[in-house]
Design a protein around this motif. Structure first.
Motif, PDB file in Angstrom:
ATOM      1  N   ILE A   8       0.855  -1.197   0.000  1.00 58.27           N
ATOM      2  CA  ILE A   8       0.000   0.000   0.000  1.00 58.27           C
ATOM      3  C   ILE A   8       0.885   1.240   0.000  1.00 58.27           C
ATOM      4  O   ILE A   8       1.686   1.455   0.911  1.00 58.27           O
ATOM      5  N   THR A   9       0.742   2.051  -1.034  1.00 64.65           N
ATOM      6  CA  THR A   9       1.557   3.258  -1.188  1.00 64.65           C
ATOM      7  C   THR A   9       0.752   4.492  -0.772  1.00 64.65           C
ATOM      8  O   THR A   9      -0.471   4.440  -0.624  1.00 64.65           O
ATOM      9  N   ALA A  10       1.464   5.612  -0.601  1.00 60.59           N
ATOM     10  CA  ALA A  10       0.836   6.830  -0.078  1.00 60.59           C
ATOM     11  C   ALA A  10      -0.323   7.328  -0.933  1.00 60.59           C
ATOM     12  O   ALA A  10      -1.312   7.848  -0.407  1.00 60.59           O
ATOM     13  N   ASP A  11      -0.246   7.144  -2.247  1.00 65.55           N
ATOM     14  CA  ASP A  11      -1.327   7.623  -3.127  1.00 65.55           C
ATOM     15  C   ASP A  11      -2.614   6.811  -2.969  1.00 65.55           C
ATOM     16  O   ASP A  11      -3.675   7.205  -3.475  1.00 65.55           O
ATOM     17  N   MET A  12      -2.541   5.687  -2.244  1.00 68.13           N
ATOM     18  CA  MET A  12      -3.715   4.836  -2.031  1.00 68.13           C
ATOM     19  C   MET A  12      -4.409   5.148  -0.705  1.00 68.13           C
ATOM     20  O   MET A  12      -5.397   4.505  -0.342  1.00 68.13           O
TER      21      MET A  12
END
Length: 296
Positions: A220-224
């Motif tokens: 899970i990346t920050a844009d998600m």
């Protein structure tokens, strides 16, 4: 001006708080001549399993629970293991039975879990204990430990879940499914995502609280993640790190380094859900002891 970093939801701190309360309960039981006892079965020599058991036994010792480790070789037959569980089920001095997973491939895990007396099932994996959870919060007597730990972290930091949009990534029987039920029991609005979910980002980015338990490092990346979300990272993964003495480091399922700048609060990994899983196992052992002695 530097953006404010997220509050760290410290699982070690909450676990310590939980174990302190349990210690007093153990003293009360011992004053009634009841000595809580946990039997731990280890099959084979899986290094991760040995490490997990060490942590569990250390916590038992800390609160005053008797712990008994029973070791079997990897070649033990399913029948032999089932016979041992039957023996422990009948042993009135044993209040909790834990079979460390995973088991060798020739042993049916489901059959082993179902053989444990539900009242002694301190992992909370028996179908009876899972099923009771669906009836409501008051029936969560012996719930799976990691989901219970997540609930305790949220409660300790006074994070209200009523009416909140909560997205859970992962639908395992150990974490995803039970925590979804427990949060529904507490009036949250829950979405469960999995490998077949279309447009995962759509679901994660609208979550007030995001819980991730899939076993994939930094998935899970920050844009998600929504600005100001609360992130619970259940994952624990080994990633290569040539700068480490062990040539690896442990990391969670979310990109902590970047999400910590965006979230309102986040659990670290390690140091978040792991210590709480152990603390809730110890708590379940005390609950089982009380049930078996007709105290609750």
């Amino acid at each position: 001006m530097e953006p404010q970093q997220a509050q760290i939801l410290d699982g070690k701190l909450v676990a310590e708080h939980t174990l302190q309360k349990i210690m007093h309960e153990v003293e009360g039981l011992k004053s009634k001549n009841i000595c809580p006892k946990l039997s731990i079965i280890l099959v084979g020599e899986n290094p991760a399993s040995i490490s997990y058991i060490r942590q569990k036994r250390k916590s038992c010792e800390k609160v005053g629970i008797i712990d008994d480790q029973i070791n079997f070789s990897e070649t033990i037959s399913e029948k032999e293991l089932l016979n041992k569980i039957k023996e422990l089920n009948k042993d009135n001095s044993v209040h909790g039975i834990l079979v460390q997973l995973p088991l060798p491939k020739h042993i049916n895990e489901r059959k082993i879990i179902e053989a444990i007396n539900p009242v002694k099932d301190v992992d909370g994996f028996h179908p009876v204990n899972i099923g009771k959870m669906f009836l409501g919060k008051d029936y969560e007597e012996l719930s799976p430990c990691t989901p219970s730990g997540i609930i305790k972290i949220l409660e300790y930091y006074k994070i209200d879940v009523v009416g909140k949009e909560i997205t859970i990534v992962g639908r395992s029987n150990i974490v995803g499914k039970p925590v979804s039920t427990m949060l529904t029991n507490r009036s949250a609005t829950v979405t469960t995502c999995h490998s077949k979910t279309k447009d995962l980002k759509f679901h994660t980015s609208r979550a007030d609280i995001l819980i991730v338990a899939i076993g994939r490092a930094n998935f899970i990346t920050a844009d998600m993640v929504k600005e100001g979300a609360i992130v619970i990272d259940v994952g624990m993964n080994r990633v290569e790190d040539p700068n480490s003495k062990t040539n690896y480091r442990l990391t969670g399922d979310v990109d902590f380094e970047n999400i910590v700048k965006k979230a309102k609060a986040i659990t670290p990994a390690p140091g978040g859900c792991g210590p709480m899983t152990v603390a809730c196992l110890i708590e379940n052992t005390i609950k089982a002891t009380k049930i078996l002695n007709s105290i609750i």
